[in-house]
Write a protein that holds these residues in place. Structure first.
Motif, PDB file in Angstrom:
ATOM      1  N   ASN A 203      -5.608  81.337-143.955  1.00 44.71           N
ATOM      2  CA  ASN A 203      -5.984  80.104-144.859  1.00 44.71           C
ATOM      3  C   ASN A 203      -6.381  80.721-146.199  1.00 44.71           C
ATOM      4  OD1 ASN A 203      -8.411  82.170-143.942  1.00 44.71           O
ATOM      5  ND2 ASN A 203      -9.975  80.076-144.641  1.00 44.71           N
ATOM      6  N   ALA A 204      -6.022  79.894-146.382  1.00 42.15           N
ATOM      7  CA  ALA A 204      -6.705  79.961-147.631  1.00 42.15           C
ATOM      8  C   ALA A 204      -7.201  81.403-148.423  1.00 42.15           C
ATOM      9  CB  ALA A 204      -7.089  78.898-149.173  1.00 42.15           C
ATOM     10  N   ALA A 205      -8.694  81.504-148.294  1.00 39.64           N
ATOM     11  CA  ALA A 205      -9.007  83.054-148.665  1.00 39.64           C
ATOM     12  C   ALA A 205      -9.979  84.116-147.696  1.00 39.64           C
ATOM     13  CB  ALA A 205     -10.344  82.522-149.481  1.00 39.64           C
ATOM     14  N   PRO A 206      -8.980  84.447-146.982  1.00 38.66           N
ATOM     15  CA  PRO A 206      -9.234  85.038-145.525  1.00 38.66           C
ATOM     16  C   PRO A 206     -10.370  86.762-146.073  1.00 38.66           C
ATOM     17  CG  PRO A 206      -7.297  85.539-146.023  1.00 38.66           C
ATOM     18  CD  PRO A 206      -7.812  84.474-146.727  1.00 38.66           C
ATOM     19  N   ILE A 207     -11.135  86.365-144.902  1.00 41.30           N
ATOM     20  CA  ILE A 207     -12.221  88.011-144.836  1.00 41.30           C
ATOM     21  C   ILE A 207     -11.265  88.735-144.548  1.00 41.30           C
ATOM     22  CG2 ILE A 207     -13.093  87.415-142.816  1.00 41.30           C
ATOM     23  CD1 ILE A 207     -15.489  88.705-144.993  1.00 41.30           C
ATOM     24  N   LYS A 208     -10.709  90.061-145.176  1.00 46.16           N
ATOM     25  CA  LYS A 208     -10.349  90.862-145.192  1.00 46.16           C
ATOM     26  C   LYS A 208     -10.579  91.728-143.342  1.00 46.16           C
ATOM     27  CE  LYS A 208      -7.746  94.858-146.560  1.00 46.16           C
ATOM     28  NZ  LYS A 208      -7.236  95.834-147.492  1.00 46.16           N
TER      29      LYS A 208
ATOM     30  N   PRO B 262     -19.817  79.183-138.716  1.00 45.58           N
ATOM     31  CA  PRO B 262     -19.352  78.371-139.027  1.00 45.58           C
ATOM     32  C   PRO B 262     -18.351  77.461-139.634  1.00 45.58           C
ATOM     33  CG  PRO B 262     -22.016  78.766-139.047  1.00 45.58           C
ATOM     34  CD  PRO B 262     -20.998  79.738-139.363  1.00 45.58           C
ATOM     35  N   PHE B 263     -17.840  79.191-140.537  1.00 41.81           N
ATOM     36  CA  PHE B 263     -16.659  78.778-141.051  1.00 41.81           C
ATOM     37  C   PHE B 263     -15.516  79.500-140.950  1.00 41.81           C
ATOM     38  CE2 PHE B 263     -21.153  77.824-143.389  1.00 41.81           C
ATOM     39  CZ  PHE B 263     -20.860  76.942-144.088  1.00 41.81           C
ATOM     40  N   CYS B 264     -15.371  79.066-139.654  1.00 41.56           N
ATOM     41  CA  CYS B 264     -14.461  80.697-139.005  1.00 41.56           C
ATOM     42  C   CYS B 264     -12.734  80.700-139.288  1.00 41.56           C
ATOM     43  CB  CYS B 264     -13.835  79.832-137.751  1.00 41.56           C
ATOM     44  SG  CYS B 264     -13.480  78.004-137.438  1.00 41.56           S
ATOM     45  N   GLY B 265     -12.793  79.499-140.447  1.00 41.33           N
ATOM     46  CA  GLY B 265     -10.890  80.290-141.300  1.00 41.33           C
ATOM     47  C   GLY B 265     -10.540  80.738-140.350  1.00 41.33           C
ATOM     48  N   SER B 266      -9.608  82.013-140.514  1.00 41.65           N
ATOM     49  CA  SER B 266      -8.760  82.146-139.366  1.00 41.65           C
ATOM     50  C   SER B 266      -9.178  83.171-138.311  1.00 41.65           C
ATOM     51  CB  SER B 266      -6.973  82.649-140.050  1.00 41.65           C
ATOM     52  OG  SER B 266      -8.111  84.084-140.474  1.00 41.65           O
ATOM     53  N   GLY B 267     -10.750  83.015-137.793  1.00 39.80           N
ATOM     54  CA  GLY B 267     -10.892  83.273-137.427  1.00 39.80           C
ATOM     55  C   GLY B 267     -11.347  84.845-136.676  1.00 39.80           C
ATOM     56  N   THR B 268     -11.304  85.699-138.366  1.00 37.75           N
ATOM     57  CA  THR B 268     -11.697  87.103-138.247  1.00 37.75           C
ATOM     58  C   THR B 268     -12.703  87.697-137.967  1.00 37.75           C
ATOM     59  OG1 THR B 268      -9.865  87.519-139.981  1.00 37.75           O
ATOM     60  CG2 THR B 268     -11.047  88.954-139.946  1.00 37.75           C
ATOM     61  N   ILE B 269     -13.674  87.121-138.257  1.00 36.55           N
ATOM     62  CA  ILE B 269     -14.938  87.430-138.050  1.00 36.55           C
ATOM     63  C   ILE B 269     -15.560  87.080-136.510  1.00 36.55           C
ATOM     64  CG2 ILE B 269     -17.327  87.486-137.768  1.00 36.55           C
ATOM     65  CD1 ILE B 269     -17.070  86.298-141.073  1.00 36.55           C
ATOM     66  N   LEU B 270     -14.744  86.516-135.727  1.00 34.14           N
ATOM     67  CA  LEU B 270     -14.905  85.886-134.110  1.00 34.14           C
ATOM     68  C   LEU B 270     -14.287  87.486-133.659  1.00 34.14           C
ATOM     69  CD1 LEU B 270     -14.817  82.322-134.391  1.00 34.14           C
ATOM     70  CD2 LEU B 270     -16.826  84.127-134.423  1.00 34.14           C
ATOM     71  N   ILE B 271     -12.554  87.107-134.186  1.00 33.78           N
ATOM     72  CA  ILE B 271     -11.875  88.207-133.520  1.00 33.78           C
ATOM     73  C   ILE B 271     -12.533  90.193-133.866  1.00 33.78           C
ATOM     74  CG2 ILE B 271      -9.912  89.125-133.113  1.00 33.78           C
ATOM     75  CD1 ILE B 271      -8.864  86.478-134.221  1.00 33.78           C
ATOM     76  N   GLU B 272     -13.809  89.777-134.309  1.00 29.42           N
ATOM     77  CA  GLU B 272     -13.668  91.519-135.130  1.00 29.42           C
ATOM     78  C   GLU B 272     -15.088  91.814-134.026  1.00 29.42           C
ATOM     79  OE1 GLU B 272     -12.237  94.221-136.078  1.00 29.42           O
ATOM     80  OE2 GLU B 272     -10.602  92.639-136.645  1.00 29.42           O
ATOM     81  N   ALA B 273     -15.373  90.650-133.587  1.00 24.31           N
ATOM     82  CA  ALA B 273     -16.704  90.475-133.085  1.00 24.31           C
ATOM     83  C   ALA B 273     -16.163  90.894-131.493  1.00 24.31           C
ATOM     84  CB  ALA B 273     -17.623  89.386-133.802  1.00 24.31           C
TER      85      ALA B 273
END
Length: 371
Positions: free
Chosen positions: A170-175, A197-208
């Motif tokens: 998405n526009a502002a992904p977290i690395k 609650p702001f999953c964007g492209s799912g990075t936090i969920l996947i890293e978790a």
């Protein structure tokens, strides 16, 4: 072989997390400085570092370290580096780097001098006058900081944040590396339940999920040093096989992801599938106004923030809504990264702990609620 010295850059604020990761893979003689961790090991350690380090940006092999105030000192110091221990007569060795607060401030000139010195060293070793450079890539990297020069070989290639699961974002992904550090600070384990609650492209969920399931973040990709002739291929095969066998499939980990944007929901679902953790997540379109707390679920998020005045005002309203919806206590731990200096006031709760982190060049705070 003798031990080699390696250096891993990382996000400012994640040095202690990276040090612990390096300890786990067998790194020796570990030293920590701002934004990087250095350690020693053999080629097996180098491979493990590329496969397993979730918060490192890349794995660099240190060839030389010296002070230089003139181009002659830069040339002679670089020429003393043992390039031939790694680079063959046919291999490619381009040069890139940076110089900050130093007498030698022209990066193109420094690149040229370092390349010339490396060529001279290899010419003397191989007895040839011209290098075709058609073989494996040995990217030479240099840093010159306050006249102190470090010469490296990049064993990684594309940065370690390139896990292989996020082709789109998405526009502002977290690395990915920053998300992994936050996940570590949130103490995610095999039995954790996580919500973004702001999953964007799912990075936090996947890293978790990677953390909980003990999935090596570099398992789905290749590295520059895969092609280095000095490292036996069977060593790569052994370490990749060991990483596959180390995956934990018996955990109770599960994650929930929500986003108000249906495109982000679809993107998160796609990236979770690419990451191989789609059965461990549930992704839905939802507004933060309707967020419901679930006991013992760890909420981790990177909420939207703005750069223009109108966007900032919208973000501030969002922080206020979050404060109304998040319980944020021992049974409902919450970890929020934000660059807004008044986040706690807007959120309505004082964090139990804060950690300064950088999201790219943007100074942020990780606000942690767990008491």
């Amino acid at each position: 072989m003798n031990l080699i010295r390696m250096v891993c850059p990382c996000h400012f604020g994640l040095e202690s997390t990276l040090k612990f990761e390096i300890t786990r893979i067998g790194g020796q003689d570990i030293s920590v400085s701002d934004g990087r961790v250095a350690f020693s090991g053999d080629f097996g350690t180098l491979i493990k570092a590329n496969l397993w380090l979730s918060t490192a940006e890349r794995v660099l092999v240190q060839l030389a370290e010296f002070d230089a105030y003139s181009f002659e000192e830069l040339f002679q110091g670089t020429k003393n580096a043992p390039f031939e221990d790694f680079i063959g007569a046919d291999d490619r060795f381009p040069v890139k780097g940076y110089s900050l607060n130093s007498e030698l401030h022209s990066v193109p000139d420094c690149q040229s001098i370092i390349k010339k010195a490396a060529v001279e060293r290899l010419k003397n070793n191989y007895g040839i006058s011209y290098f075709e450079e058609t073989g494996a890539l040995y990217q030479v990297r240099f840093s010159i900081l306050k006249n102190h020069v470090s010469i490296f070989l990049d064993s990684t290639g594309e940065g370690l944040h390139k896990r292989g699961y996020r082709r789109n974002s998405n526009a502002a992904p977290i690395k990915e590396t920053l998300a992994a550090g936050i996940v570590d600070l949130a103490h995610i384990r095999g039995d954790s339940v996580v919500c973004d609650p702001f999953c964007g492209s799912g990075t936090i969920l996947i890293e978790a999920a990677y953390k909980a399931l003990n999935i090596a973040p570099g398992l789905k990709r290749r590295f520059a040093s895969d092609n280095w002739s000095i490292i036996p291929q069977n060593l790569w095969e052994t370490e990749r096989k060991a990483a596959l066998e180390a995956i934990r499939k018996d955990t109770d980990f599960f994650a929930y992801g929500y986003d108000i944007d249906p495109e982000c929901v679809a993107l998160t679902q796609e990236n979770c599938r690419k990451a191989g953790i789609q059965k461990r997540v549930e992704i839905k379109q939802a507004d933060i106004k309707n967020y419901e707390n679930i006991s013992n679920t760890v909420t981790i998020c990177n909420p939207p923030y703005g750069e223009r005045l109108l966007e900032i005002r919208e973000a501030e309203k969002l922080y206020s809504i979050m404060g109304q919806r998040y319980i944020a206590d021992r049974e409902h731990p919450c970890f929020v990264i934000s660059p807004h200096e008044e986040f706690e006031k807007l959120f309505g709760k004082t964090a139990d702990k804060r950690r300064k982190l950088y999201n790219g060049m943007l100074k942020c705070q990780l606000y942690m609620y767990f008491k």
